[in-house]
Design a protein around this motif. Structure first.
Motif, short mmCIF file in Angstrom:
data_model
loop_
_atom_site.label_atom_id
_atom_site.label_comp_id
_atom_site.label_asym_id
_atom_site.label_seq_id
_atom_site.Cartn_x
_atom_site.Cartn_y
_atom_site.Cartn_z
N VAL A 134 3.87 9.55 -0.53
CA VAL A 134 2.68 8.80 -0.97
C VAL A 134 1.39 9.40 -0.41
CG1 VAL A 134 4.01 6.68 -1.21
CG2 VAL A 134 2.80 7.12 0.94
N GLY A 135 1.50 10.62 0.15
CA GLY A 135 0.31 11.34 0.60
C GLY A 135 -0.27 10.86 1.91
N LEU A 136 0.53 10.21 2.77
CA LEU A 136 -0.02 9.63 3.99
C LEU A 136 0.75 10.05 5.25
CD1 LEU A 136 -0.83 5.99 2.82
CD2 LEU A 136 -2.44 7.85 3.24
N ARG A 137 1.38 11.21 5.22
CA ARG A 137 2.15 11.66 6.38
C ARG A 137 1.28 11.75 7.63
NH1 ARG A 137 4.11 16.14 9.17
NH2 ARG A 137 6.37 16.14 9.52
N GLY A 149 -8.02 -0.11 1.75
CA GLY A 149 -7.13 -0.96 0.96
C GLY A 149 -6.20 -0.17 0.08
N GLY A 150 -6.71 0.92 -0.50
CA GLY A 150 -5.87 1.77 -1.33
C GLY A 150 -4.78 2.46 -0.52
N ARG A 154 -0.49 2.12 -0.54
CA ARG A 154 0.46 3.24 -0.53
C ARG A 154 1.44 3.13 0.64
NH1 ARG A 154 -2.63 8.69 -0.83
NH2 ARG A 154 -4.55 7.56 -0.36
N VAL A 155 0.98 2.60 1.78
CA VAL A 155 1.88 2.36 2.91
C VAL A 155 2.94 1.33 2.49
CG1 VAL A 155 2.08 1.43 5.25
CG2 VAL A 155 0.16 2.93 4.67
N ASP A 171 4.82 -6.02 -7.74
CA ASP A 171 4.04 -7.18 -8.16
C ASP A 171 2.55 -6.82 -8.14
OD1 ASP A 171 3.24 -9.68 -8.91
OD2 ASP A 171 3.82 -10.69 -7.06
N GLU A 172 1.98 -6.62 -9.33
CA GLU A 172 0.58 -6.25 -9.51
C GLU A 172 0.20 -5.05 -8.62
OE1 GLU A 172 -1.11 -7.39 -11.82
OE2 GLU A 172 -0.51 -9.43 -12.28
N PRO A 173 0.85 -3.90 -8.81
CA PRO A 173 0.60 -2.75 -7.94
C PRO A 173 -0.78 -2.12 -8.12
CG PRO A 173 1.98 -2.10 -9.78
CD PRO A 173 1.85 -3.59 -9.85
#
Length: 273
Positions: A134-137, A149-150, A154-155, A171-173
């Motif tokens: 998810v691009g957060l390593r 918030g974005g 992703r977390v 649920d509402e991603p």
């Protein structure tokens, strides 16, 4: 997009009615979700989309009809069997539901600590792999208060896939995301579905992004399943409800006001008394 016509359904609703107490939210719902599919469940606010998600996870039971997950009738499962079934699912909650006292790494690692006996070395590898997806390593060490918030969404997405579930419910991603994050999140859902060869269900009312990645779409409203089909088929539909929903027209069969129910009438009578 993946063709899954020959795959047995991971989740199946057969002639299902759902509701709370004496109030029925949805009637006669039949739907199928197979491995490798991204399925969008769409409808206006209050149409019953989240009720469908609760039924899929066994939080509520059908008033009528049968719901099966992984070939098992959910209503016939014991508490222990239901827990085992849920471990085969991942859920991305509407607000993320992250633990603010834990950092990014520990939020994603939480299901592994709860449900596996993985060593710290193995856990670090798995969690960083999912964060990388998810691009957060490189954000693993940050506290939740230190990310946007974005990024938090992703977390939460990384946490929902850390056990590599066979069925993921979103649920509402796309709620509250900027246009770039929205597009990235939508493509992540498609890519993760392909990578894990799982089934993904998106509860949403975001038409453009959902239509880009979905194999099949179900639209609910007026207490029932209005229609279903591929994004192309629904785009060509002449149904007034579908046209109003897809194009956001103010005039049409979709009512703005929440429907009057027996529970409301009873409450109002008590207030007047």
């Amino acid at each position: 997009m993946t063709s899954t016509a020959a795959s047995p359904p991971i989740l199946q609703f057969t002639d299902v009615s759902l509701g709370y107490g004496d109030f029925t939210v949805l009637k006669d719902i039949t739907l199928n979700v197979a491995r490798g599919q991204v399925v969008a469940l769409m409808g206006g606010s209050g149409s019953g989309k989240t009720t469908l998600l609760r039924a899929a996870t066994g939080q509520i039971l059908a008033q009528k009809g049968t719901i099966t997950a992984f070939g098992q009738d959910i209503s016939a499962l014991s508490a222990k069997q239901l827990q085992a079934m849920r471990q085969r699912m991942g859920v991305l909650f509407q607000q993320g539901a992250l633990f603010t006292d834990l950092n990014v790494f520990e939020n994603v690692a939480f299901p592994l600590r709860e449900h596996t006996k993985m060593s710290e070395i193995e856990m670090t590898k798995v969690v960083l792999d999912k964060l990388d997806a998810v691009g957060l390593r490189a954000a693993a060490h940050l506290r939740i208060s230190e990310i946007s918030g974005g990024m938090a969404r992703r977390v939460a997405l990384a946490r929902s896939i850390v056990l590599e579930p066979e069925l993921i419910l979103y649920d509402e991603p796309f709620a509250g995301l900027d246009p770039i994050s929205l597009g990235i999140t939508a493509q992540l859902i498609r890519d993760l579905t392909n990578r894990l060869n799982c089934a993904s269900i998106i509860i949403t009312h975001d038409v453009p992004e959902s239509f880009k990645i979905a194999d099949h779409v179900y639209i609910v409203g007026q207490g029932k399943l209005i229609t279903d089909g591929s994004p192309d088929q629904l785009s060509d539909s002449t149904d007034p409800y579908v046209q109003q929903f897809l194009h956001g027209k103010p005039d049409g069969p979709i009512a703005f006001n929440y429907p009057v129910t027996p529970a409301f009438e009873q409450w109002l009578q008590q207030r007047k008394s």
